[in-house]
Motif scaffolding. Structure first.
Motif, PDB file in Angstrom:
ATOM      1  N   PRO A 185       0.806  -1.226   0.000  1.00 16.13           N
ATOM      2  CA  PRO A 185       0.000   0.000   0.000  1.00 16.13           C
ATOM      3  C   PRO A 185       0.841   1.279   0.000  1.00 16.13           C
ATOM      4  N   GLY A 186       2.178   1.134  -0.003  1.00 20.82           N
ATOM      5  CA  GLY A 186       3.032   2.319   0.091  1.00 20.82           C
ATOM      6  C   GLY A 186       3.318   2.667   1.539  1.00 20.82           C
ATOM      7  N   GLN A 187       4.094   3.716   1.769  1.00 21.12           N
ATOM      8  CA  GLN A 187       4.508   4.083   3.117  1.00 21.12           C
ATOM      9  C   GLN A 187       3.310   4.261   4.054  1.00 21.12           C
ATOM     10  N   LEU A 188       3.409   3.643   5.244  1.00 23.09           N
ATOM     11  CA  LEU A 188       2.361   3.750   6.246  1.00 23.09           C
ATOM     12  C   LEU A 188       2.950   4.286   7.546  1.00 23.09           C
ATOM     13  N   VAL A 189       2.213   5.147   8.194  1.00 25.11           N
ATOM     14  CA  VAL A 189       2.656   5.733   9.456  1.00 25.11           C
ATOM     15  C   VAL A 189       1.721   5.260  10.566  1.00 25.11           C
ATOM     16  N   PRO A 190       2.262   4.598  11.598  1.00 29.02           N
ATOM     17  CA  PRO A 190       1.407   4.128  12.692  1.00 29.02           C
ATOM     18  C   PRO A 190       0.559   5.262  13.271  1.00 29.02           C
TER      19      PRO A 190
END
Length: 616
Positions: free
Chosen positions: A529-534
Motif C-alpha cells: 500500500p506504500g509508506q504507512l505511518v502508525p
C-alpha cells in the motif's frame, strides 16, 4: 586449495599478490567501516567457497597454483584428462537427439529432419508404442555406418539389439558406433527401466563379436537424478564400471574385451566449471582403472553427456534454455564424446501447452550447434586446459571422487554397497543438503526461489505432475506454486499478504522488494500500500484488511517506530505479524512480531506454513 600467503612465488608475482591482498582488505575495511590496519592480510580467505564435495574454491588462481601442481598432461594421451583424442578431421563433439513415443513413420521423418539440421548421434527411447519391430521403418534412409546410435530400451534391449544387427546385415554394413544402453546396475538407483544383469552380460558377450558395438552403459545420470554430488556421480560410476568388467570377465570375456564393452553417460548441470572438471576427472579415474587392469590405452570409453534432469524447472521453463546452454558449453569444453540437450520443457508432461514439439527440439539442437558452429568451441582442443582454476579444481575433485570409489571398493564393490544401503544413504544425505540449500535460498534458482514470475500463466492441473525417478531442485517451491494455482482457480485470486512499509520509499524499498520476491516464490501475492505511518487512518485501514502482515523498513526505522507499529497492528486485530529483518531488531521489546523473514530462514517451510494459514 593453494594457500597464496604461504606459497613460494616469483618476486614479481609476490608483489602483485601483496597488492591484491591490500585491495581485498581495503574493500572489507570499507564495508565493515573499519581502518584498513585493523583488517587481517589473509581476510581474502573469507571469499573461499566450498563445494558440496568439500573442495575449497579460491577467489583467485595464479602461477602459484601451477608451480605447486605441475600441469603436464597432454590432450589425446594417458590419462586422457584433456580428452581421449586429437582428431583434425572431426571437430568438436557429437550432437545427440533422442526419438521415440510416436509412430515409426513420424519418428523416421523427425530423424531425417534432425540429421539434415545438424544432429549427428541418434538416441532412441523404446516404449509400448515404439518397439524393436518398428526400427526398420524408423531408420529408413539412415546410414548406420555414419550415424552413431544410443539405445534406451529398458527390458527390451536384447530384442532391439537383435533387430539392429539384422538391419546392419541386410544393409551389408557395420555400425559407426552403437551403444546398446544396457544399464541394470545404475537403473536400480533411480528406478529407471532396464534389462537384468544376466541379460546385460549375455548382451555384452554377443556384442563383443561385432565391431564398434558396446553393450553396457554406466549411466551416471541415475546418480545425479537422486541428488549425487559431482564426486559421488564420478566415484559411483567408476565403481559400477568396475563391477561390470568383473562380471564380464567371469562370463568368459577377456579383460580387454570387457573394457571395450563399457561406455559412460554423465549428467551436466549449469554449474559450469564444476561440470568441465567432472568430465575431465571421470576420464582420468577410468584411465587409472584401465591402467591397473593392464590396458591403459583402452580408457577411451565413449563419454555421453546429457543435460541434468535435476536442474530443470516446470515454472518459467524458458529459463531452462539458459541452464542448458551453460551445461552444454561445460560438457563440450569438458571433452564429452557427444552432448544431448534435453528440450527446455522436459520436466513438464507433454511439454508447455501451445508449444510445438518441433520448436522444443529445434531449440535444444541449436543450443549445441550455436556452441559448435558459431562460437567455434569445437576448433580448440581442451579449451579449459592450462586454466589455473580448472586444473586445480580437477585435481581436487579427482581426490574426492577417488575417495568415493575407494570407499565403495572397500565394502566389496558396487553391488555390495548397493545391497548394504550405503549408496542410498550417501545419495539421501547429499540430496537433503541440496534440498536445504534450495529451501533456504542459499542455492539460487532463477524463476523459482529468486525472481519468480507470479503473473505466469498457471500450468493445467494435469501437467503439474512431478517427474518420476528424479529429485528436482525446484520441486519444493513448485509444489507451493501448485497450491497457489489451485487456490487461484477456486477463488479467483492468489493467496495474499499485506506489507506494512515503514519510512520513505528510499528506505523501505529494499525490504519490500525482498519480501515480494520471497512471497512470490511460494505463490503468495504481496500487497504493497506504500509508506504507512502508525496511528494514521491509512495504517489502520491496511491493518484491518489483512490477516497476515509483513512489516518492512530499515533497522533504524524499526528502532524508532517498529514497536509502536506492532502494537497498533495487534490492536487492529491482525492475526499474524511478521517482520522483514533479524530478531535482534526487537530484542527486549514489549511488542515483538510473531516471526521474521530474512536470508537465514528455511523459506520453503515458512512459505508452506503461510499457505496453510491462508487456506491454500
Amino acid at each position: 586449495m593453494t594457500d597464496l600467503t604461504k606459497t613460494a612465488v616469483p618476486e614479481e608475482l609476490s608483489e602483485n599478490l601483496e597488492t591484491w591482498y591490500k585491495a581485498v582488505a581495503g574493500v572489507f575495511a570499507r564495508t565493515q567501516k573499519k581502518d584498513i590496519g585493523d583488517i587481517a592480510v589473509d581476510v581474502w580467505k573469507k571469499l573461499i567457497v566450498t563445494t558440496p564435495d568439500g573442495v575449497d574454491i579460491n577467489p583467485l588462481y595464479t602461477r602459484a597454483d601451477e608451480s605447486q601442481r605441475k600441469f603436464t598432461e597432454v590432450p589425446g594421451e594417458f590419462p586422457f584428462t584433456r580428452g581421449t583424442t586429437v582428431d583434425g578431421e572431426r571437430v568438436g563433439w557429437g550432437v545427440t537427439e533422442t526419438f521415440g513415443h510416436d509412430s515409426p513413420k513420424n519418428i523416421n521423418a523427425a530423424v531425417l529432419n534432425a540429421l539434415n539440421s545438424g544432429t549427428t548421434t541418434l538416441g532412441f527411447e523404446f516404449s509400448e508404442e515404439f518397439t524393436a519391430a518398428d526400427l526398420k521403418v524408423a531408420l529408413e534412409g539412415v546410414y548406420l555406418n555414419m550415424a552413431p546410435l544410443l539405445i534406451h530400451a529398458g527390458g527390451s534391449t536384447s530384442e532391439v539389439a537383435a533387430a539392429l544387427y539384422t538391419l546392419a546385415e541386410e544393409a551389408g554394413t557395420f555400425f559407426a558406433a552403437l551403444t546398446l544402453g544396457s544399464r541394470p546396475l545404475t537403473a536400480q538407483v533411480d528406478g529407471s527401466h532396464s534389462d537384468t544383469i544376466e541379460e546385460a552380460v549375455q548382451l555384452a558377450v554377443n556384442a563383443s563379436k561385432r565391431a564398434n558395438v558396446r553393450a553396457i552403459l554406466v549411466d551416471g545420470s541415475s546418480f545425479s537424478n537422486q541428488g549425487a554430488s559431482d564426486a559421488q556421480e564420478i566415484g559411483l560410476s567408476i565403481a559400477a564400471g568396475v563391477d561390470y568388467v568383473r562380471r564380464l570377465v567371469d562370463a568368459g570375456l577377456s579383460t580387454e574385451a570387457a573394457l571395450k564393452q563399457v561406455a559412460f553417460r554423465f549428467a551436466v548441470t549449469d554449474e559450469q566449471f564444476a561440470q568441465i572438471s567432472k568430465l575431465r576427472v571421470a576420464r582420468r579415474l577410468w584411465a587409472r582403472v584401465c591402467e591397473v587392469l593392464g590396458f591403459p590405452e583402452l580408457a577411451v570409453a565413449p563419454q555421453h553427456a546429457v543435460t541434468a534432469r535435476a536442474m530443470f524447472s516446470q515454472r518459467d521453463p524458458w529459463v531452462n534454455m539458459l541452464r542448458s546452454t551453460v551445461a552444454a558449453f561445460a560438457a563440450g569444453v569438458g571433452g564429452a564424446t557427444d552432448v544431448e540437450v534435453r528440450t527446455f520443457d522436459d520436466a513438464i508432461p507433454d511439454g508447455v501447452p501451445g508449444v510445438s514439439r518441433n520448436f522444443a527440439h529445434r531449440i535444444a539442437r541449436n543450443t549445441n550447434l550455436l556452441l559448435l558452429e558459431e562460437s567455434h568451441l569445437g576448433h580448440v582442443v581442451d579449451p579449459a586446459g592450462g586454466s589455473y582454476f580448472v586444473e586445480s579444481f580437477t585435481d581436487d575433485l579427482a581426490e574426492k571422487a577417488w575417495a568415493v570409489f575407494s570407499g565403495i571398493e572397500a565394502e566389496g564393490g558396487y553391488s555390495a554397497a548397493c545391497a548394504s544401503g550405503t549408496v542410498t544413504a550417501m545419495l539421501d544425505q547429499t540430496w537433503e543438503q541440496t534440498r536445504a540449500d534450495v529451501a533456504s535460498r542459499k542455492k539460487k534458482l532463477t524463476g523459482i526461489n529468486e525472481f519468480p514470475n507470479l503473473a505466469e500463466s498457471p500450468l493445467p492441473a494435469d501437467r503439474r505432475v512431478e517427474p518420476a525417478g528424479v529429485r528436482r531442485w525446484a520441486a519444493d517451491f513448485e509444489a507451493l506454486r501448485n497450491r497457489s494455482d489451485a487456490f487461484l482457480e477456486k477463488n479467483g485470486a492468489r493467496p495474499q499478504i499485506t506489507m506494512i512499509p515503514l519510512g520513505p520509499l528510499s528506505k523501505h524499498n529494499i525490504r519490500t522488494g525482498f519480501t515480494s520476491n520471497l512471497l512470490a516464490s511460494g505463490g503468495i501475492e504481496a500487497i504493497n500500500p506504500g509508506q504507512l505511518v502508525p496511528g494514521t487512518d491509512a495504517f489502520a485501514e491496511a491493518a484491518q484488511a489483512a490477516g497476515i502482515v509483513v512489516v518492512c523498513g530499515t533497522d533504524q526505522e524499526y528502532a524508532e517506530t517498529g514497536e509502536g507499529a506492532v502494537e497498533k497492528l495487534r490492536e487492529a486485530g491482525v492475526e499474524r505479524i511478521l517482520l522483514a529483518g533479524a530478531p535482534k531488531s526487537f530484542e527486549g521489546s514489549a511488542h515483538a512480531p510473531d516471526g521474521y523473514l530474512n536470508m537465514t530462514i528455511d523459506a520453503a517451510a515458512t512459505l508452506a506454513d503461510l499457505l496453510d494459514a491462508l487456506g491454500a
